[in-house]
Motif scaffolding. Structure first.
Motif, PDB file in Angstrom:
ATOM      1  N   ALA A  25      41.471  70.045  46.560  1.00 35.11           N
ATOM      2  CA  ALA A  25      41.067  69.475  47.844  1.00 35.11           C
ATOM      3  C   ALA A  25      40.011  70.343  48.517  1.00 35.11           C
ATOM      4  N   GLN A  26      40.203  71.645  48.458  1.00 32.65           N
ATOM      5  CA  GLN A  26      39.222  72.543  49.064  1.00 32.65           C
ATOM      6  C   GLN A  26      37.886  72.504  48.325  1.00 32.65           C
ATOM      7  N   SER A  27      37.945  72.451  47.009  1.00 29.92           N
ATOM      8  CA  SER A  27      36.690  72.417  46.252  1.00 29.92           C
ATOM      9  C   SER A  27      35.954  71.100  46.474  1.00 29.92           C
ATOM     10  N   SER A  28      36.680  69.984  46.565  1.00 31.17           N
ATOM     11  CA  SER A  28      36.005  68.714  46.827  1.00 31.17           C
ATOM     12  C   SER A  28      35.438  68.683  48.240  1.00 31.17           C
ATOM     13  N   ARG A  29      36.134  69.307  49.163  1.00 32.62           N
ATOM     14  CA  ARG A  29      35.619  69.376  50.542  1.00 32.62           C
ATOM     15  C   ARG A  29      34.320  70.160  50.590  1.00 32.62           C
ATOM     16  N   TRP A  30      34.313  71.347  49.980  1.00 30.87           N
ATOM     17  CA  TRP A  30      33.102  72.159  50.020  1.00 30.87           C
ATOM     18  C   TRP A  30      31.978  71.551  49.197  1.00 30.87           C
ATOM     19  N   LEU A  31      32.300  70.873  48.129  1.00 27.81           N
ATOM     20  CA  LEU A  31      31.282  70.169  47.350  1.00 27.81           C
ATOM     21  C   LEU A  31      30.638  69.072  48.198  1.00 27.81           C
ATOM     22  N   ALA A  32      31.443  68.361  48.972  1.00 26.08           N
ATOM     23  CA  ALA A  32      30.910  67.325  49.853  1.00 26.08           C
ATOM     24  C   ALA A  32      30.032  67.930  50.949  1.00 26.08           C
ATOM     25  N   CYS A 125      33.417  62.930  47.714  1.00 24.53           N
ATOM     26  CA  CYS A 125      34.169  62.120  48.691  1.00 24.53           C
ATOM     27  C   CYS A 125      35.321  61.386  48.016  1.00 24.53           C
ATOM     28  N   VAL A 126      35.063  60.804  46.866  1.00 18.80           N
ATOM     29  CA  VAL A 126      36.120  60.071  46.157  1.00 18.80           C
ATOM     30  C   VAL A 126      37.237  61.016  45.730  1.00 18.80           C
ATOM     31  N   MET A 127      36.888  62.186  45.201  1.00 13.33           N
ATOM     32  CA  MET A 127      37.918  63.145  44.804  1.00 13.33           C
ATOM     33  C   MET A 127      38.765  63.571  46.003  1.00 13.33           C
ATOM     34  N   HIS A 128      38.116  63.784  47.136  1.00 14.20           N
ATOM     35  CA  HIS A 128      38.849  64.218  48.322  1.00 14.20           C
ATOM     36  C   HIS A 128      39.757  63.107  48.850  1.00 14.20           C
ATOM     37  N   ILE A 129      39.257  61.888  48.887  1.00 12.50           N
ATOM     38  CA  ILE A 129      40.054  60.761  49.370  1.00 12.50           C
ATOM     39  C   ILE A 129      41.264  60.536  48.471  1.00 12.50           C
ATOM     40  N   ARG A 130      41.054  60.540  47.181  1.00 16.21           N
ATOM     41  CA  ARG A 130      42.176  60.329  46.250  1.00 16.21           C
ATOM     42  C   ARG A 130      43.209  61.438  46.351  1.00 16.21           C
ATOM     43  N   GLY A 131      42.761  62.661  46.474  1.00 16.66           N
ATOM     44  CA  GLY A 131      43.691  63.779  46.612  1.00 16.66           C
ATOM     45  C   GLY A 131      44.515  63.688  47.881  1.00 16.66           C
ATOM     46  N   ARG A 132      43.884  63.294  48.980  1.00 16.26           N
ATOM     47  CA  ARG A 132      44.617  63.153  50.240  1.00 16.26           C
ATOM     48  C   ARG A 132      45.593  61.991  50.181  1.00 16.26           C
ATOM     49  N   GLN A 133      45.213  60.885  49.522  1.00 15.97           N
ATOM     50  CA  GLN A 133      46.119  59.747  49.423  1.00 15.97           C
ATOM     51  C   GLN A 133      47.318  60.080  48.558  1.00 15.97           C
TER      52      GLN A 133
END
Length: 144
Positions: A25-32, A125-133
């Motif tokens: 989640a952190q890596s997808s956030r920083w990538l975004a 964004c997709v990785m972060h959304i899926r991880g949060r869901q």
């Protein structure tokens, strides 16, 4: 007026769900965040210095302004921002494809970089959304 019961709170992931703590989640956030910043900087540099339509820059530099709005939402872990940004980024992707197809090489290279950054931002964004869901989804019930 909706009640503030736990059942009602489960329907509000942006307000209630804590920020994800996992490494993915952190890596997808920083990538975004970094791909969004890269896209903003590319739009500014492209239209002001690298390949402007007119010497001295053009009004197309204003296309970077809508990209500045979601930055605060990404830094505050707002799920809604990730969702609408994953739709907004396709407008910039389309611009990159059109300009990569029809512009001369200095501008074509910027367009190809824009396409790459858009794809990277969408994937983050997709990785972060899926991880949060997945984090807020209830566990499946065990079979009797």
């Amino acid at each position: 007026m909706p009640s503030s019961t736990p059942e009602h709170a489960a329907n509000l992931p942006d307000l209630v769900t804590p920020a994800p703590a996992g490494a993915a989640a952190q890596s997808s956030r920083w990538l975004a965040v970094f791909s969004l910043l890269g896209l903003v900087l590319l739009c500014l540099a492209w239209e002001l210095w690298l390949a402007p339509l007119r010497p001295g820059g053009s009004w197309l530099v204003l296309k970077a302004l809508p990209l500045c709005i979601p930055l605060a939402g990404l830094l505050k872990h707002r799920m809604y921002t990730y969702r609408w940004l994953s739709l907004l980024v396709w407008l910039y992707f389309i611009e990159g494809v059109v300009r990569a197809w029809g512009d001369a090489p200095p501008s074509r290279w910027c367009a190809l970089a824009e396409i790459a950054l858009c794809l990277l931002l969408f994937a983050a964004c997709v990785m972060h959304i899926r991880g949060r869901q997945r984090a807020v989804a209830p566990a499946p019930a065990a079979a009797p």
